[in-house]
Design a protein around this motif. Structure first.
Motif, PDB file in Angstrom:
ATOM      1  N   HIS A 281       0.809  -1.223   0.000  1.00  0.00           N
ATOM      2  CA  HIS A 281       0.000   0.000   0.000  1.00  0.00           C
ATOM      3  C   HIS A 281       0.843   1.274   0.000  1.00  0.00           C
ATOM      4  CE1 HIS A 281      -3.394  -2.613   0.744  1.00  0.00           C
ATOM      5  NE2 HIS A 281      -2.722  -3.155   1.730  1.00  0.00           N
ATOM      6  N   ILE A 282       2.138   1.132   0.196  1.00  0.00           N
ATOM      7  CA  ILE A 282       3.045   2.282   0.246  1.00  0.00           C
ATOM      8  C   ILE A 282       3.396   2.682  -1.190  1.00  0.00           C
ATOM      9  CG2 ILE A 282       5.277   3.120   1.091  1.00  0.00           C
ATOM     10  CD1 ILE A 282       3.388   2.324   3.362  1.00  0.00           C
ATOM     11  N   PRO A 283       3.311   3.972  -1.512  1.00  0.00           N
ATOM     12  CA  PRO A 283       3.709   4.402  -2.863  1.00  0.00           C
ATOM     13  C   PRO A 283       5.147   3.991  -3.172  1.00  0.00           C
ATOM     14  CG  PRO A 283       2.608   6.194  -1.700  1.00  0.00           C
ATOM     15  CD  PRO A 283       2.839   5.092  -0.691  1.00  0.00           C
ATOM     16  N   VAL A 284       5.367   3.448  -4.364  1.00  0.00           N
ATOM     17  CA  VAL A 284       6.681   2.956  -4.777  1.00  0.00           C
ATOM     18  C   VAL A 284       7.163   3.786  -5.967  1.00  0.00           C
ATOM     19  CG1 VAL A 284       7.936   0.943  -5.662  1.00  0.00           C
ATOM     20  CG2 VAL A 284       6.076   0.630  -4.028  1.00  0.00           C
ATOM     21  N   GLY A 285       8.469   4.024  -6.010  1.00  0.00           N
ATOM     22  CA  GLY A 285       9.042   4.746  -7.144  1.00  0.00           C
ATOM     23  C   GLY A 285       8.684   6.223  -7.147  1.00  0.00           C
ATOM     24  N   THR A 286       8.332   6.756  -5.991  1.00  0.00           N
ATOM     25  CA  THR A 286       7.989   8.172  -5.876  1.00  0.00           C
ATOM     26  C   THR A 286       8.863   8.814  -4.807  1.00  0.00           C
ATOM     27  OG1 THR A 286       6.288   7.772  -4.198  1.00  0.00           O
ATOM     28  CG2 THR A 286       5.576   7.710  -6.498  1.00  0.00           C
TER      29      THR A 286
ATOM     30  N   LYS B  88       6.656   8.604   0.589  1.00  0.00           N
ATOM     31  CA  LYS B  88       6.120   7.328   1.046  1.00  0.00           C
ATOM     32  C   LYS B  88       5.158   7.641   2.194  1.00  0.00           C
ATOM     33  CE  LYS B  88      10.462   6.113   1.486  1.00  0.00           C
ATOM     34  NZ  LYS B  88      11.073   7.210   0.802  1.00  0.00           N
ATOM     35  N   MET B  89       3.922   7.973   1.847  1.00  0.00           N
ATOM     36  CA  MET B  89       2.950   8.407   2.841  1.00  0.00           C
ATOM     37  C   MET B  89       1.680   7.588   2.704  1.00  0.00           C
ATOM     38  SD  MET B  89       1.711  12.280   3.446  1.00  0.00           S
ATOM     39  CE  MET B  89       0.737  12.752   4.831  1.00  0.00           C
ATOM     40  N   LEU B  90       1.159   7.170   3.854  1.00  0.00           N
ATOM     41  CA  LEU B  90      -0.040   6.353   3.866  1.00  0.00           C
ATOM     42  C   LEU B  90      -0.967   6.827   4.974  1.00  0.00           C
ATOM     43  CD1 LEU B  90      -1.487   3.818   2.699  1.00  0.00           C
ATOM     44  CD2 LEU B  90      -0.223   2.469   4.398  1.00  0.00           C
ATOM     45  N   PHE B  91      -2.182   7.224   4.595  1.00  0.00           N
ATOM     46  CA  PHE B  91      -3.220   7.551   5.567  1.00  0.00           C
ATOM     47  C   PHE B  91      -3.972   6.262   5.876  1.00  0.00           C
ATOM     48  CE2 PHE B  91      -2.504  11.720   3.704  1.00  0.00           C
ATOM     49  CZ  PHE B  91      -2.583  12.554   4.806  1.00  0.00           C
ATOM     50  N   ILE B  92      -4.180   5.990   7.146  1.00  0.00           N
ATOM     51  CA  ILE B  92      -4.836   4.753   7.577  1.00  0.00           C
ATOM     52  C   ILE B  92      -6.010   5.114   8.484  1.00  0.00           C
ATOM     53  CG2 ILE B  92      -4.509   2.580   8.802  1.00  0.00           C
ATOM     54  CD1 ILE B  92      -1.512   2.862   8.225  1.00  0.00           C
ATOM     55  N   SER B  93      -7.179   4.542   8.189  1.00  0.00           N
ATOM     56  CA  SER B  93      -8.372   4.889   8.972  1.00  0.00           C
ATOM     57  C   SER B  93      -8.419   4.211  10.332  1.00  0.00           C
ATOM     58  CB  SER B  93      -9.645   4.563   8.187  1.00  0.00           C
ATOM     59  OG  SER B  93      -9.741   3.176   7.968  1.00  0.00           O
TER      60      SER B  93
ATOM     61  N   ILE C 241       2.288  15.906  -2.900  1.00  0.00           N
ATOM     62  CA  ILE C 241       2.771  14.798  -2.079  1.00  0.00           C
ATOM     63  C   ILE C 241       2.099  13.506  -2.543  1.00  0.00           C
ATOM     64  CG2 ILE C 241       2.897  13.843   0.252  1.00  0.00           C
ATOM     65  CD1 ILE C 241       2.886  16.729   1.306  1.00  0.00           C
ATOM     66  N   THR C 242       2.894  12.498  -2.821  1.00  0.00           N
ATOM     67  CA  THR C 242       2.350  11.207  -3.223  1.00  0.00           C
ATOM     68  C   THR C 242       1.926  10.456  -1.967  1.00  0.00           C
ATOM     69  OG1 THR C 242       3.910  11.173  -5.048  1.00  0.00           O
ATOM     70  CG2 THR C 242       2.805   9.104  -4.518  1.00  0.00           C
ATOM     71  N   TYR C 243       0.690   9.986  -1.948  1.00  0.00           N
ATOM     72  CA  TYR C 243       0.167   9.278  -0.778  1.00  0.00           C
ATOM     73  C   TYR C 243      -0.868   8.256  -1.232  1.00  0.00           C
ATOM     74  CZ  TYR C 243      -3.989  12.118  -1.403  1.00  0.00           C
ATOM     75  OH  TYR C 243      -5.105  12.697  -1.938  1.00  0.00           O
ATOM     76  N   ASN C 244      -1.156   7.330  -0.358  1.00  0.00           N
ATOM     77  CA  ASN C 244      -2.266   6.399  -0.537  1.00  0.00           C
ATOM     78  C   ASN C 244      -3.129   6.467   0.709  1.00  0.00           C
ATOM     79  OD1 ASN C 244      -1.652   5.438  -3.091  1.00  0.00           O
ATOM     80  ND2 ASN C 244      -0.409   3.755  -2.322  1.00  0.00           N
ATOM     81  N   THR C 245      -4.351   5.995   0.590  1.00  0.00           N
ATOM     82  CA  THR C 245      -5.269   5.991   1.715  1.00  0.00           C
ATOM     83  C   THR C 245      -5.871   4.599   1.871  1.00  0.00           C
ATOM     84  OG1 THR C 245      -5.827   8.286   1.208  1.00  0.00           O
ATOM     85  CG2 THR C 245      -7.282   7.131   2.711  1.00  0.00           C
ATOM     86  N   LEU C 246      -5.822   4.084   3.090  1.00  0.00           N
ATOM     87  CA  LEU C 246      -6.440   2.801   3.418  1.00  0.00           C
ATOM     88  C   LEU C 246      -7.587   3.050   4.387  1.00  0.00           C
ATOM     89  CD1 LEU C 246      -3.539   0.305   4.032  1.00  0.00           C
ATOM     90  CD2 LEU C 246      -5.069   0.429   2.087  1.00  0.00           C
ATOM     91  N   TYR C 247      -8.742   2.585   4.028  1.00  0.00           N
ATOM     92  CA  TYR C 247      -9.871   2.726   4.945  1.00  0.00           C
ATOM     93  C   TYR C 247     -10.005   1.448   5.733  1.00  0.00           C
ATOM     94  CZ  TYR C 247     -10.654   7.141   2.659  1.00  0.00           C
ATOM     95  OH  TYR C 247     -10.483   8.412   2.179  1.00  0.00           O
ATOM     96  N   ASP C 248     -10.952   0.626   5.487  1.00  0.00           N
ATOM     97  CA  ASP C 248     -11.116  -0.602   6.254  1.00  0.00           C
ATOM     98  C   ASP C 248     -10.627  -1.825   5.487  1.00  0.00           C
ATOM     99  OD1 ASP C 248     -12.214   0.675   8.457  1.00  0.00           O
ATOM    100  OD2 ASP C 248     -14.170   0.773   7.514  1.00  0.00           O
ATOM    101  N   GLU C 249      -9.695  -1.623   4.546  1.00  0.00           N
ATOM    102  CA  GLU C 249      -9.253  -2.713   3.698  1.00  0.00           C
ATOM    103  C   GLU C 249      -8.344  -3.702   4.414  1.00  0.00           C
ATOM    104  OE1 GLU C 249      -7.724   0.259   1.369  1.00  0.00           O
ATOM    105  OE2 GLU C 249      -9.770   0.890   1.082  1.00  0.00           O
ATOM    106  N   ILE C 250      -7.768  -3.283   5.540  1.00  0.00           N
ATOM    107  CA  ILE C 250      -6.857  -4.192   6.248  1.00  0.00           C
ATOM    108  C   ILE C 250      -7.427  -4.631   7.558  1.00  0.00           C
ATOM    109  CG2 ILE C 250      -4.543  -3.860   5.380  1.00  0.00           C
ATOM    110  CD1 ILE C 250      -4.258  -1.410   6.968  1.00  0.00           C
TER     111      ILE C 250
END
Length: 143
Positions: A7-12, A15-20, A134-143
């Motif tokens: 889930h972490i951005p790669v090649g950018t 490396k930012m991840l918002f997690i719910s 800023i490159t980021y991804n967001t995870l809600y209840d997927e994990i």
């Protein structure tokens, strides 16, 4: 710990991840609690923004973790204090810096709309951070 690597951005640059939800095995530092403790004796100082910035950097550095599977990361929660006007923090620059030098996990306590993070659901610009650069991804209840 759950595998966050996919889930972490790669090649950018970032490396930012918002997690719910907080994740078992990931130690989130409570920025509100830690920074307020650090600056409480300094509240009457004229250089409060500079002193708060120094304290914040120490908190981030001291709470960075090296994980065999994930790598170097810092996980933060209760980030509302970063928006305190008296501290005059440039949150976008902080997110940019922290997510370039390590993986930045942010407990999502607000909403993200059109690449803008809002601390509350009412989309108040006063309590927002523009994430367009800023490159980021967001995870809600997927994990």
């Amino acid at each position: 710990m759950i595998n966050l690597k996919p889930h972490i951005p790669v090649g950018t640059r970032h490396k930012m991840l918002f997690i719910s939800n907080e994740i078992e095995g990931v130690s989130f530092v409570d920025l509100g609690q830690e920074l307020s403790k650090a600056i409480e004796p300094l509240l009457d100082k004229k250089r409060l923004p500079l002193l708060a910035d120094d304290a914040l950097e120490r908190i981030i550095t001291n709470n960075s973790v090296v994980d065999a599977a994930l790598g170097d990361y810092v996980a933060i929660k209760n980030i509302g204090i970063l928006f305190e006007p008296a501290l005059n923090l440039d949150i976008q620059s902080k997110f940019d810096l922290w997510s370039r030098s390590r993986i930045l996990l942010v407990h999502l306590e607000g909403v993200i709309q059109d690449k803008i993070f809002y601390l509350s659901r009412n989309s108040n610009k006063k309590y927002s951070v523009n994430l367009k650069d800023i490159t980021y991804n967001t995870l809600y209840d997927e994990i």
